[in-house]
Design a protein around this motif. Structure first.
Motif, PDB file in Angstrom:
ATOM      1  N   LEU A  74       0.822  -1.206   0.000  1.00 25.45           N
ATOM      2  CA  LEU A  74       0.000   0.000   0.000  1.00 25.45           C
ATOM      3  C   LEU A  74       0.859   1.260   0.000  1.00 25.45           C
ATOM      4  O   LEU A  74       0.532   2.252  -0.682  1.00 25.45           O
ATOM      5  CB  LEU A  74      -0.937  -0.001   1.213  1.00 25.45           C
ATOM      6  CG  LEU A  74      -1.881   1.200   1.333  1.00 25.45           C
ATOM      7  CD1 LEU A  74      -2.847   1.234   0.148  1.00 25.45           C
ATOM      8  CD2 LEU A  74      -2.665   1.141   2.648  1.00 25.45           C
ATOM      9  N   ALA A  75       1.970   1.236   0.739  1.00 29.85           N
ATOM     10  CA  ALA A  75       2.862   2.404   0.785  1.00 29.85           C
ATOM     11  C   ALA A  75       3.400   2.725  -0.603  1.00 29.85           C
ATOM     12  O   ALA A  75       3.460   3.900  -1.007  1.00 29.85           O
ATOM     13  CB  ALA A  75       4.014   2.142   1.761  1.00 29.85           C
ATOM     14  N   VAL A  76       3.783   1.690  -1.354  1.00 24.98           N
ATOM     15  CA  VAL A  76       4.284   1.899  -2.719  1.00 24.98           C
ATOM     16  C   VAL A  76       3.191   2.470  -3.616  1.00 24.98           C
ATOM     17  O   VAL A  76       3.411   3.430  -4.364  1.00 24.98           O
ATOM     18  CB  VAL A  76       4.822   0.578  -3.314  1.00 24.98           C
ATOM     19  CG1 VAL A  76       5.183   0.758  -4.784  1.00 24.98           C
ATOM     20  CG2 VAL A  76       6.034   0.106  -2.536  1.00 24.98           C
ATOM     21  N   VAL A  77       1.997   1.904  -3.512  1.00 21.15           N
ATOM     22  CA  VAL A  77       0.883   2.326  -4.372  1.00 21.15           C
ATOM     23  C   VAL A  77       0.477   3.772  -4.067  1.00 21.15           C
ATOM     24  O   VAL A  77       0.276   4.577  -4.979  1.00 21.15           O
ATOM     25  CB  VAL A  77      -0.321   1.375  -4.188  1.00 21.15           C
ATOM     26  CG1 VAL A  77      -1.542   1.902  -4.926  1.00 21.15           C
ATOM     27  CG2 VAL A  77       0.026  -0.027  -4.680  1.00 21.15           C
ATOM     28  N   LEU A  78       0.372   4.122  -2.792  1.00 24.43           N
ATOM     29  CA  LEU A  78      -0.065   5.465  -2.416  1.00 24.43           C
ATOM     30  C   LEU A  78       0.978   6.527  -2.741  1.00 24.43           C
ATOM     31  O   LEU A  78       0.636   7.695  -2.944  1.00 24.43           O
ATOM     32  CB  LEU A  78      -0.403   5.515  -0.925  1.00 24.43           C
ATOM     33  CG  LEU A  78      -1.641   4.733  -0.484  1.00 24.43           C
ATOM     34  CD1 LEU A  78      -1.860   4.881   1.022  1.00 24.43           C
ATOM     35  CD2 LEU A  78      -2.890   5.200  -1.230  1.00 24.43           C
ATOM     36  N   HIS A  79       2.255   6.146  -2.771  1.00 19.56           N
ATOM     37  CA  HIS A  79       3.299   7.115  -3.076  1.00 19.56           C
ATOM     38  C   HIS A  79       3.550   7.265  -4.572  1.00 19.56           C
ATOM     39  O   HIS A  79       4.319   8.137  -4.978  1.00 19.56           O
ATOM     40  CB  HIS A  79       4.605   6.718  -2.366  1.00 19.56           C
ATOM     41  CG  HIS A  79       4.631   7.079  -0.925  1.00 19.56           C
ATOM     42  ND1 HIS A  79       4.104   6.260   0.053  1.00 19.56           N
ATOM     43  CD2 HIS A  79       5.092   8.182  -0.273  1.00 19.56           C
ATOM     44  CE1 HIS A  79       4.264   6.833   1.234  1.00 19.56           C
ATOM     45  NE2 HIS A  79       4.844   7.994   1.064  1.00 19.56           N
ATOM     46  N   ASN A  80       2.911   6.414  -5.374  1.00 18.78           N
ATOM     47  CA  ASN A  80       3.063   6.522  -6.823  1.00 18.78           C
ATOM     48  C   ASN A  80       2.030   7.506  -7.356  1.00 18.78           C
ATOM     49  O   ASN A  80       0.834   7.212  -7.391  1.00 18.78           O
ATOM     50  CB  ASN A  80       2.878   5.159  -7.481  1.00 18.78           C
ATOM     51  CG  ASN A  80       3.216   5.188  -8.958  1.00 18.78           C
ATOM     52  OD1 ASN A  80       3.358   6.255  -9.556  1.00 18.78           O
ATOM     53  ND2 ASN A  80       3.353   4.026  -9.555  1.00 18.78           N
ATOM     54  N   PRO A  81       2.455   8.698  -7.772  1.00 13.06           N
ATOM     55  CA  PRO A  81       1.485   9.717  -8.202  1.00 13.06           C
ATOM     56  C   PRO A  81       0.696   9.325  -9.444  1.00 13.06           C
ATOM     57  O   PRO A  81      -0.368   9.881  -9.697  1.00 13.06           O
ATOM     58  CB  PRO A  81       2.367  10.948  -8.460  1.00 13.06           C
ATOM     59  CG  PRO A  81       3.726  10.409  -8.738  1.00 13.06           C
ATOM     60  CD  PRO A  81       3.849   9.174  -7.908  1.00 13.06           C
ATOM     61  N   CYS A  82       1.213   8.363 -10.218  1.00 17.46           N
ATOM     62  CA  CYS A  82       0.503   7.936 -11.429  1.00 17.46           C
ATOM     63  C   CYS A  82      -0.825   7.253 -11.118  1.00 17.46           C
ATOM     64  O   CYS A  82      -1.671   7.090 -12.003  1.00 17.46           O
ATOM     65  CB  CYS A  82       1.376   6.989 -12.252  1.00 17.46           C
ATOM     66  SG  CYS A  82       2.750   7.809 -13.070  1.00 17.46           S
ATOM     67  N   ASN A  83      -1.014   6.842  -9.872  1.00 17.77           N
ATOM     68  CA  ASN A  83      -2.248   6.150  -9.492  1.00 17.77           C
ATOM     69  C   ASN A  83      -3.392   7.105  -9.192  1.00 17.77           C
ATOM     70  O   ASN A  83      -4.477   6.660  -8.807  1.00 17.77           O
ATOM     71  CB  ASN A  83      -1.991   5.259  -8.270  1.00 17.77           C
ATOM     72  CG  ASN A  83      -1.101   4.073  -8.597  1.00 17.77           C
ATOM     73  OD1 ASN A  83      -1.185   3.507  -9.687  1.00 17.77           O
ATOM     74  ND2 ASN A  83      -0.233   3.694  -7.679  1.00 17.77           N
ATOM     75  N   PHE A  84      -3.153   8.412  -9.372  1.00 11.09           N
ATOM     76  CA  PHE A  84      -4.181   9.390  -9.041  1.00 11.09           C
ATOM     77  C   PHE A  84      -4.532  10.221 -10.275  1.00 11.09           C
ATOM     78  O   PHE A  84      -3.695  10.475 -11.142  1.00 11.09           O
ATOM     79  CB  PHE A  84      -3.711  10.282  -7.890  1.00 11.09           C
ATOM     80  CG  PHE A  84      -3.410   9.496  -6.635  1.00 11.09           C
ATOM     81  CD1 PHE A  84      -4.427   9.163  -5.761  1.00 11.09           C
ATOM     82  CD2 PHE A  84      -2.123   9.054  -6.361  1.00 11.09           C
ATOM     83  CE1 PHE A  84      -4.161   8.425  -4.623  1.00 11.09           C
ATOM     84  CE2 PHE A  84      -1.843   8.313  -5.221  1.00 11.09           C
ATOM     85  CZ  PHE A  84      -2.879   7.997  -4.347  1.00 11.09           C
TER      86      PHE A  84
END
Length: 676
Positions: A74-84
């Motif tokens: 989750l930390a990796v996913v939330l810190h990846n700005p491309c996911n927003f």
């Protein structure tokens, strides 16, 4: 005391596992959140059940570790700005001119042609966006440097970061991807329009402090190299260090002192402990002292740019300072694990930062190996004891970082222990003296003789390191080392530590196992070497060809200057672990087992009627009728290297497409490889 008995260490290892999984596979935000919620719910249920059980089961521990792995994902996913949805890539039209507003975030080390910056995008074609990109500003046109927090608007095209074009070449695209940078902009300062902005970030304030300090120091006529070292040691800024100075420090094995890290923070913390000692006599003095230490340490970290090394060091020493001043029992492994845990929770991509890895491996090796080496001989003379301990610390640190340093840098400085024995004892004095110089200069009370003395000290250190670096016999370069050899090397080092701790039969068996593992790694690597491989490299304005046969490589070029191709040749040899090579001229025909290749150069000679090659290589912009050539020799594929004019390449590519022939231009697709 067994390291893995500590819970925080186990949880940190699980967090690291989760980060690696999250980085290796694409998880959506929703899937990651659901995974965390489900596992935390199961953890809560298992905890409630385990409280009522007399005989404990494995379920609570299992769900604890799985929950921490999911938190890492989750930390990796939330810190990846491309996911927003507000990330600029969601609005970007490739190869289209866009109006961009950006804020300067970081100043990078310039190269020969460009000043380089990392910027935050604010608007893209009137759409509010987020995300970082790389900006290259041509040196021949820029009037002044960009400052952090400056906001500019420009109209340009965002280009993707190019992939490496030659085998073994450093993958700058992957490096920037780990920093969430996917595109770059190249322009001149005349294409930039500065706009007013009232918003200032903490990094902007830190940059203002650094600029103020540099302005004050500039009045004392420090030489550029000396001022660059001061900026690196005290302000965490290395972009002004010349390539010559940087190379000297690397070849002398003391490059670590140019990055603000645990060594610097530890010395500064000792100085602050001495200065703030009287505060302890006040009521609640230890709390005030701890708070003051943390404020100063983190202020220094911010001024130094919050790099991975300084953030790691300040986090670790903050945990240590809190524990010591509050009289809580501390364990260095717990402290290390807790600092890793905190950092990776907020900055998961630090895990893949080379400086982060080297820092923790060095500290871990020092606290584990140094006590064992130091006990081998304890001199009674204090001076001898000091230098012996410095030597053991240096050896321990090198043992911790040698495998991974060889993997990343393929170089080993043989005289590292001499340079460290001289520099490290002086570093405390230099840091203390330098802090005093900066404070007095900032206040305007710095006497000239102190500035001259400090300048002379830095100059002496630079000259000593330059002398060490010139002993090229002891600098081992271009050493091939792959990941399997790294893992096997650390296996051997760990088993040697066990042997130093307990000289038992089982310890000797473990060491033998480590030696066998290392031998297997080298044997496996030797079988992975290319046996028959023909490569047409990408080299602008020139041709470079290699032909590997029976693990021996022949390099062929169109000029006499081999240094022009050194980087490409060395990168290939190191990546493929090739030891034997020779040079030859470029032939007109290459017979590669059952495959044949024809080379047509600027002379345009190809009068071959019965020869039908599989591959046609065009180089040095031959003035030919390609349609006639295709009809004559009927090649199965056409290759164009970097020595050709781009207008010629475009024309040939059009013809190949019409003739439905595969066309490979090394300037776009990278090196062309034939395995035969």
């Amino acid at each position: 005391m067994k390291i893995l008995n500590f819970t925080i260490i186990k949880l940190t290892l699980c967090l690291i596992t989760g980060i690696i999984i999250g980085y290796s596979y694409n998880f959506s935000v929703n899937l990651s959140l659901y995974l965390v919620i489900v596992l935390l719910s199961l953890l809560a249920v298992s905890y409630g059940i385990s409280k009522k059980q007399i005989v404990k089961t494995i379920w609570f521990g299992l769900f604890s570790y799985l929950s921490m792995i999911s938190i890492g994902i989750l930390a990796v996913v939330l810190h990846n700005p491309c996911n927003f949805n507000n990330h600029y890539t969601k609005k970007l039209q490739l190869d289209a001119t866009s109006t961009i507003t950006f804020r300067v975030q970081e100043v990078l080390k310039p190269n020969t042609y460009y000043d380089k910056y990392i910027v935050n995008l604010l608007e893209l074609d009137s759409n509010q966006v987020s995300g970082k990109t790389l900006i290259n500003i041509r040196k021949d046109s820029i009037g002044k440097k960009l400052n952090i927090d400056d906001v500019y608007i420009t109209k340009t095209v965002l280009h993707t970061i190019p992939s490496p074009l030659n085998p073994g070449q450093f993958n700058y695209k992957a490096y920037l991807k780990r920093k969430y940078i996917y595109h770059q902009i190249t322009l001149s300062d005349t294409e930039l329009l500065k706009i007013k902005s009232k918003k200032n970030t903490i990094l902007g304030y830190a940059d203002a402090v650094r600029n103020y300090i540099n302005t004050k120091l500039g009045a004392y006529h420090f030489k550029p190299d000396e001022l660059a070292i001061i900026n690196a040691l005290f302000l965490g800024q290395r972009q002004d260090i010349s390539n010559e100075i940087y190379t000297n420090y690397a070849n002398a094995g003391v490059i670590h002192i140019l990055a603000v890290s645990g060594l610097h923070i530890g010395i500064i913390l000792i100085i602050l402990y001495i200065i703030f000692k009287p505060i302890e006599y006040l009521k609640h003095g230890k709390i005030y002292k701890t708070a003051l230490l943390l404020i100063i340490l983190w202020s220094f970290a911010i001024i130094a740019g919050l790099s991975a090394s300084v953030t790691r060091a300040v986090t670790m020493f903050s945990v240590l300072a809190i524990a010591v001043n509050l009289k809580r029992p501390t364990n260095i492994y717990n402290t290390l694990a807790l600092s890793i845990f905190i950092l990776l929770l907020f900055k998961p991509m630090f895990l893949f930062d080379v400086g982060f890895q080297l820092s923790y491996l060095a500290v871990l090796a020092i606290v584990t190996i140094d006590p064992l080496l130091y006990k081998l001989w304890i001199p009674k003379n204090k001076i001898l004891n000091f230098y012996w301990h410095t030597f053991t610390v240096t050896i321990a640190a090198q043992l911790g970082v040698i495998p991974i340093s060889l993997y990343y840098f393929h170089q080993f400085p043989g005289l590292f222990f001499i340079s460290n024995l001289v520099i490290i004892p002086l570093l405390g004095f230099i840091l203390g003296f330098g802090i005093l110089i900066i404070i007095l200069a900032s206040l305007g009370f710095l006497p000239s003789f102190l500035a001259t003395s400090f300048s002379y000290s830095i100059s002496l250190i630079n000259k000593f390191i330059e002398w060490i670096a010139k002993q090229e016999t002891f600098i081992f370069k271009d050493l091939p080392f792959n990941l399997s050899q790294v893992l096997a090397s650390y296996t051997l080092i760990i088993t040697l530590v066990f042997l130093l701790k307990k000289r038992t039969l089982n310890s000797f068996k473990l060491v033998l196992s480590g030696i066998i593992a290392l031998q297997i790694a080298f044997i496996y690597t030797s079988y992975q070497k290319p046996n028959r491989e023909f490569i047409i490299f990408q080299k602008s304005r020139h041709s470079l060809i290699s032909n590997t046969y029976n693990h021996k490589t022949t390099f062929s070029t169109d000029v006499d200057s081999i240094p022009l191709f050194r980087n490409s040749i060395v990168d290939y040899k190191v990546s493929k672990q090739i030891n034997t090579s020779r040079r030859d001229s470029i032939a007109s025909i290459y017979l590669l087992n059952k495959k044949r290749l024809l080379v047509v150069d600027s002379l345009g000679v190809y009068n071959l009627k019965s020869f039908h090659p599989d591959f046609l290589l065009l180089r040095q912009s031959p003035k030919i009728n390609l349609n006639r050539l295709i009809d004559s020799i009927k090649p199965k594929a056409i290759i164009s290297d970097g020595s050709n004019y781009k207008s010629y390449v475009h024309h040939w590519k059009t013809i190949a497409l019409k003739r439905k022939l595969p066309f490979h231009y090394t300037g776009e697709k990278g090196a062309f490889i034939i395995r035969y």
